[in-house]
Structure formats: C-alpha cells, structure tokens
Scaffold this active site. Structure first.
Site, PDB file in Angstrom:
ATOM      1  CB  SER A 208       3.544   4.470   5.529  1.00  0.00           C
ATOM      2  OG  SER A 208       4.602   3.860   4.813  1.00  0.00           O
ATOM      3  CE  LYS A 214      12.069   1.617   3.676  1.00  0.00           C
ATOM      4  NZ  LYS A 214      11.295   0.403   3.655  1.00  0.00           N
ATOM      5  CD  GLU A 229      -1.335  14.134  -1.418  1.00  0.00           C
ATOM      6  OE1 GLU A 229      -1.368  15.310  -1.741  1.00  0.00           O
ATOM      7  OE2 GLU A 229      -2.337  13.422  -1.313  1.00  0.00           O
ATOM      8  CB  CYS A 263      -4.240  10.242   5.211  1.00  0.00           C
ATOM      9  SG  CYS A 263      -5.365  11.086   4.101  1.00  0.00           S
TER      10      CYS A 263
HETATM   11  P1  NAD Z   1       2.764   2.047   2.158  1.00  0.00           P
HETATM   12  O1  NAD Z   1       3.796   3.086   2.403  1.00  0.00           O
HETATM   13  O2  NAD Z   1       2.941   0.732   2.812  1.00  0.00           O
HETATM   14  O3  NAD Z   1       2.620   1.738   0.593  1.00  0.00           O
HETATM   15  C1  NAD Z   1       2.282   2.743  -0.338  1.00  0.00           C
HETATM   16  C2  NAD Z   1       2.789   2.347  -1.712  1.00  0.00           C
HETATM   17  O4  NAD Z   1       4.209   2.349  -1.705  1.00  0.00           O
HETATM   18  C3  NAD Z   1       2.367   0.954  -2.163  1.00  0.00           C
HETATM   19  O5  NAD Z   1       2.019   1.017  -3.534  1.00  0.00           O
HETATM   20  C4  NAD Z   1       3.629   0.133  -1.959  1.00  0.00           C
HETATM   21  O6  NAD Z   1       3.725  -0.994  -2.792  1.00  0.00           O
HETATM   22  C5  NAD Z   1       4.703   1.142  -2.273  1.00  0.00           C
HETATM   23  N1  NAD Z   1       6.023   0.902  -1.686  1.00  0.00           N
HETATM   24  C6  NAD Z   1       6.327   0.272  -0.528  1.00  0.00           C
HETATM   25  N2  NAD Z   1       7.661   0.287  -0.317  1.00  0.00           N
HETATM   26  C7  NAD Z   1       8.218   0.953  -1.353  1.00  0.00           C
HETATM   27  C8  NAD Z   1       9.550   1.325  -1.702  1.00  0.00           C
HETATM   28  N3  NAD Z   1      10.594   1.011  -0.934  1.00  0.00           N
HETATM   29  N4  NAD Z   1       9.765   2.015  -2.854  1.00  0.00           N
HETATM   30  C9  NAD Z   1       8.709   2.370  -3.638  1.00  0.00           C
HETATM   31  N5  NAD Z   1       7.429   2.031  -3.373  1.00  0.00           N
HETATM   32  C10 NAD Z   1       7.172   1.342  -2.233  1.00  0.00           C
HETATM   33  O7  NAD Z   1       1.372   2.713   2.581  1.00  0.00           O
HETATM   34  P2  NAD Z   1      -0.097   2.070   2.554  1.00  0.00           P
HETATM   35  O8  NAD Z   1      -0.233   1.078   3.652  1.00  0.00           O
HETATM   36  O9  NAD Z   1      -0.458   1.664   1.185  1.00  0.00           O
HETATM   37  O10 NAD Z   1      -0.992   3.349   2.898  1.00  0.00           O
HETATM   38  C11 NAD Z   1      -1.267   3.753   4.195  1.00  0.00           C
HETATM   39  C12 NAD Z   1      -0.528   5.030   4.514  1.00  0.00           C
HETATM   40  O11 NAD Z   1      -0.822   6.028   3.538  1.00  0.00           O
HETATM   41  C13 NAD Z   1      -0.957   5.643   5.837  1.00  0.00           C
HETATM   42  O12 NAD Z   1       0.181   6.121   6.534  1.00  0.00           O
HETATM   43  C14 NAD Z   1      -1.855   6.804   5.410  1.00  0.00           C
HETATM   44  O13 NAD Z   1      -1.962   7.831   6.367  1.00  0.00           O
HETATM   45  C15 NAD Z   1      -1.165   7.255   4.166  1.00  0.00           C
HETATM   46  N6  NAD Z   1      -2.076   8.017   3.296  1.00  0.00           N
HETATM   47  C16 NAD Z   1      -1.879   9.365   3.167  1.00  0.00           C
HETATM   48  C17 NAD Z   1      -2.766  10.127   2.393  1.00  0.00           C
HETATM   49  C18 NAD Z   1      -2.608  11.619   2.257  1.00  0.00           C
HETATM   50  O14 NAD Z   1      -3.289  12.197   1.416  1.00  0.00           O
HETATM   51  N7  NAD Z   1      -1.747  12.294   3.018  1.00  0.00           N
HETATM   52  C19 NAD Z   1      -3.829   9.501   1.757  1.00  0.00           C
HETATM   53  C20 NAD Z   1      -3.989   8.125   1.897  1.00  0.00           C
HETATM   54  C21 NAD Z   1      -3.103   7.397   2.668  1.00  0.00           C
END
Ligand code: NAD
Length: 459
Positions: A208, A214, A229, A263
């Site tokens: 996200s 962050k 991404e 995404c």
């Molecule tokens: P998220 O940001 O909640 O989590 C992603 C990852 O980050 C997880 O492994 C999580 O454990 C980790 N994480 C969370 N907080 C963290 C921190 N403070 N420090 C380090 N790591 C941390 O996202 P999600 O719910 O897993 O995925 C959904 C999001 O991903 C949506 O916004 C979607 O659009 C995006 N996405 C983008 C693409 C792209 O190619 N642009 C592809 C797939 C998903």
C-alpha cells in the site's frame, strides 16, 4: 506466532513461527556469505534453477493453487491463472536475462586503441517485502530477476500469504536454489520494519501507499536503492465510439476480477452520456452473472476479501458516497449468510470526485460509474488523482484512443482492454503509485549495478 486464517470461513488454517530480530540477523549473515558464491556461479546455472522451478510450478499447479485459494480466498480458477501466468513470466525472465547480462562493447576502436564496455553486477543482499493479492506475480517480478542477476533475497511474504510464500521457497529449493540466498522472513509489519534495520543493498516493496512511504523513509537513512510498487485508483473511459456491450463486459471483469483486489483493478469508470444508459444495462447484466461463494469451486468468480478490515473501508466509502448523492445500483453490503469476508459486488452511480469512492483506493468489489459529456471532461477526471498506475480507453476510433492515451499521466495505458500485465512491458507507477519499475528488460536490469570499463592494452 503467526496465525493464518481462511478468509472464506474465518477458520484458523495453521500457526507459524514468526521471525525475530535474532533470526533475521542470522539469515542476513548467512545470505551475505551465500550471495558471493551464488553471484560467482555461471549465469547459465542460475537460469537453470528457474527452468526447473517453471517445471515445478507446472507439475504442482493444482496443489499450489489450492493452497493460495485457502489462504487468500482467490477463486480457484484465478489461482490457476496466476500460476500459469507466472510460468510465462519465467519464460520471459530466463530468455531475456541471457540477452541482457552479456557484456556489451559500446566502442571498439577508440583513440590509442581504447575500448569501452559495460557489464552488470548484482546489487548484493536485498529485501523483497511483498503483498498478498498476487503472491506469485508480485513476488516473482522481484525475486526471479533479482536471483538470476546474482543477488540474495530476504523474502518477506505478506502475513496473509505466508503459506504460499513458504511453498514458493520450497519449490525454489527443490529446483536447486541454495537456501541461504533466498531465506523467508515471516511476520507482520513489525517484522517488515525490523528487516529495514539491516544493512541492505536494496529494498523492493509491493504494497500500500501508506506502508510504501514508511519504507522509503526507513530506507533513506541508508541511502540504499528503494523500489515501490504501490496502489492505484485506475480509471477507464467508455467513449461515445465504444462498442458498448463488449466494453461493459470487459470493464465489469476489470473491476471485479480477484474481488477487485488488484493494484490495476478498474476503480473508476467514466461513460459518455450518449452510451451511458445502454452501458449500465450491459454492465449490471454482467455483474449479475458473476457467481459468488466458495472459492474452491471452479465456477466461482467472486470469493471473499482477503482482509476482514477491508469491509469497514468499503462500507465507509459507500456511506460517504450515498450521503453526497450517489445511488447504489447494485449490491452495497457484506454478505453475512456465507460466513467469511464476503461482500456484494457493488455498483454506484451519480458519483463525483467529492466522494471517497472516486478518490481513495477501494481494493474491493466496489465501482463508481460517472457520466461525462466529452473526451476532454473524461481526460481531466481520469488525471484528477494522486495515483498513476494504469488507465484504459475504450473506443473503436484509433486516433481518438491514441490522443487520449498520450495525455494520461500513468505508467500503463490500455486500448479496449484493462487489468492486464505483460512480462515484456515495464510495470511502473507514477505519483503515489510508486517509484521504479519491474518487468520488461528494465525490470531485470534494475537488480544490477552497471560497471563501466575503459580498456587500453599496453604496448
Ligand atoms: P501492505 O502495505 O499492508 O503490506 C505489504 C507488505 O508490507 C506486507 O508484507 C506487510 O507485512 C509489510 N509491512 C507492513 N507494514 C510495514 C512496515 N512498517 N515496514 C515494513 N514492512 C511493512 O499492503 P497489502 O495489503 O499486502 O497489499 C495491498 C496493496 O498493495 C494495495 O494498495 C495494492 O494496490 C498494492 N499492490 C501494488 C502492486 C503494484 O504492482 N503496483 C501490486 C500488488 C499490490
């Protein structure tokens, strides 16, 4: 401990041992040593691991797809599609790497016999912090080219896709990948942020926008390479020259495939007033045909949401829109009767950009459809967003499509299609959709340093 729940039933599937600060450090130490050996092994040997992994995915497709479906609620046919798509991506990565990693001579006979060359070297030990919505796709976009180019990867699957992350790692080890160049790091965001305390040679994140910011902040302290991404609020425009029925069917699929948790899901639709009423009829007819329910069944099109907390986000967006004058044309509520995190496919009309539904990523089966009176108005609305991942234009007129697509401020444009990713094309987001890119030739080279060689033989 890390608890893994089935989002279709709410039942606990398994408890896993999460990583700790100590285990992360130990894996990083081992990865640093292992990376040196891995990088000095012949490129052909590294590529061979991924040819074997390709075959592993083919041989174990049903089992792996079923595990993915249990864990994230993705309908089984879509889990199979994801693994098939990963096989195609592996074909591209293995072929293109051979071509791209060769040393190139850019000047053969310079003054005084000087020759100039460029070579590629791995970054070193990188972290891949990944999302759950397409664990095979978004994971392999990073770890496959990163490993082929000679890096070690600390791979942190999402806490919502840890079993799949472990299954991917097992498949790679069985294909000949040394364990220490691809250790898995299990845990939630706290473990992800611990990972960023290590001295890393690159951080590659999919997730996200909020977490991405962050990550960028934490990684900036080390001046290490960061690639993000992130999410999208991807628009599509059905112009007055669109083939109305096929456009409505294509956009309904683009909005609701994977329960809208992509995404590049279509998240906003603009329809020219001349075709608006007819478009809605076909769109709703398509949505009505979607089978909702048990994701293990081959006919299911819409499964549960992977995250239970997404339901409150969708409800809030719908409430906000209705309070500002939107009308719910279809759906609008959680489906309690099915158990699990099911939500009705939801279509809102009379929407505008004062509403959250047209501004914030929904990441669920909810779509706003807005009527427009010109291409100019559609274009302005499509670009009126903090995101910039993809945008789609539907029209039978090629000139009109090219003009509109050239003016869209996004990394990917689609003509008469949407919600599509190709291994041959770079995948990049602008604005709050990300930094850097994966896929395409550049998506392989991004895992390397360039080295410039100035060569002069002594006489
Ligand atoms: P998220 O940001 O909640 O989590 C992603 C990852 O980050 C997880 O492994 C999580 O454990 C980790 N994480 C969370 N907080 C963290 C921190 N403070 N420090 C380090 N790591 C941390 O996202 P999600 O719910 O897993 O995925 C959904 C999001 O991903 C949506 O916004 C979607 O659009 C995006 N996405 C983008 C693409 C792209 O190619 N642009 C592809 C797939 C998903």
């Amino acid at each position: 401990m890390l608890k893994v729940f089935n989002p279709a039933t709410g039942q606990l599937i398994q408890e896993l041992v999460a990583d700790t600060t100590a285990s992360i450090h130990q894996k990083w130490d081992s990865a640093k040593l292992a990376q040196l050996d891995w990088a000095s092994s012949p490129l052909e040997d590294r590529i061979e691991v991924f040819r074997k992994f390709r075959q592993y995915l083919v041989n174990h497709k049903e089992r792996l797809a079923s595990l993915l479906t249990q864990e994230v609620g993705k309908p089984i046919s879509q889990s199979i599609n994801e693994i098939n798509g990963t096989v195609s991506r592996l074909d591209y990565f293995t072929e293109a790497s051979q071509r791209l990693l060769a040393i190139t001579t850019v000047w053969q006979d310079g003054p005084q016999g000087i020759k100039e060359q460029i070579s590629r070297e791995p970054l070193g030990v990188i972290a891949n912090i990944s999302a759950w919505n397409y664990p095979y796709f978004v994971g392999s976009n990073v770890f496959v080219p990163a490993l082929i180019t000679g890096n070690a990867v600390l791979y942190k699957p999402s806490e919502l896709a840890s079993l799949t992350g472990l299954a991917i790692a097992e498949g790679l080890y069985k294909s000949g990948l040394p364990k220490d160049v691809f250790p898995t790091i299990l845990g939630d965001g706290r473990i992800g942020s611990e990972l960023l305390q290590l001295k890393l040679d690159g951080v590659f994140f999919t997730g996200s926008q909020a977490t991405g910011k962050k990550i960028a902040e934490a990684a900036s302290k080390q001046l290490t390479k960061v690639q993000l991404e992130l999410g999208g609020k991807d628009p599509a425009y059905a112009s007055e020259h669109a083939d109305v029925k096929t456009t409505a069917e294509s956009l309904a699929d683009g909005a609701f495939y994977n329960c809208g948790q992509s995404c590049c899901s279509v998240e906003r639709i603009y329809v020219h007033e001349k075709i608006y009423d007819e478009f809605l009829i076909h769109f709703i007819k398509t949505v009505e045909s979607f089978k909702i329910g048990d994701p293990n069944l081959s006919e299911t099109y819409l499964g549960p949401l992977a995250r239970v907390d997404q339901i409150a986000i969708l409800e809030n967006q719908i409430r906000d829109a209705v309070s500002k004058g939107a009308q719910i044309l279809y759906g609008g509520r959680k489906i309690g009767a099915l158990g699990g995190n099911f939500f009705e496919p939801t279509v809102l009309v009379h929407v505008n950009h004062s509403m959250l539904i047209m501004r914030n990523e929904s990441f669920g089966p909810v779509i706003g459809i807005q009527k427009v009176s010109s291409d100019h108005e559609a274009l302005q609305l499509m670009n009126d967003t903090e995101y910039g991942l993809t945008a789609a234009v539907y029209t039978t007129q090629e000139d009109q499509a090219m003009t509109l697509m050239s003016a869209l401020n996004v990394g990917t444009v689609y003509w008469n299609c949407c919600d599509r990713v190709s291994p041959r094309l770079p995948w990049s987001g602008r604005k709050n959709s990300g930094l850097g890119l994966t896929l395409g030739d550049e998506g392989i080279l991004t895992f390397t340093h360039t080295k410039a060689w100035h060569l002069k033989k002594s006489k």
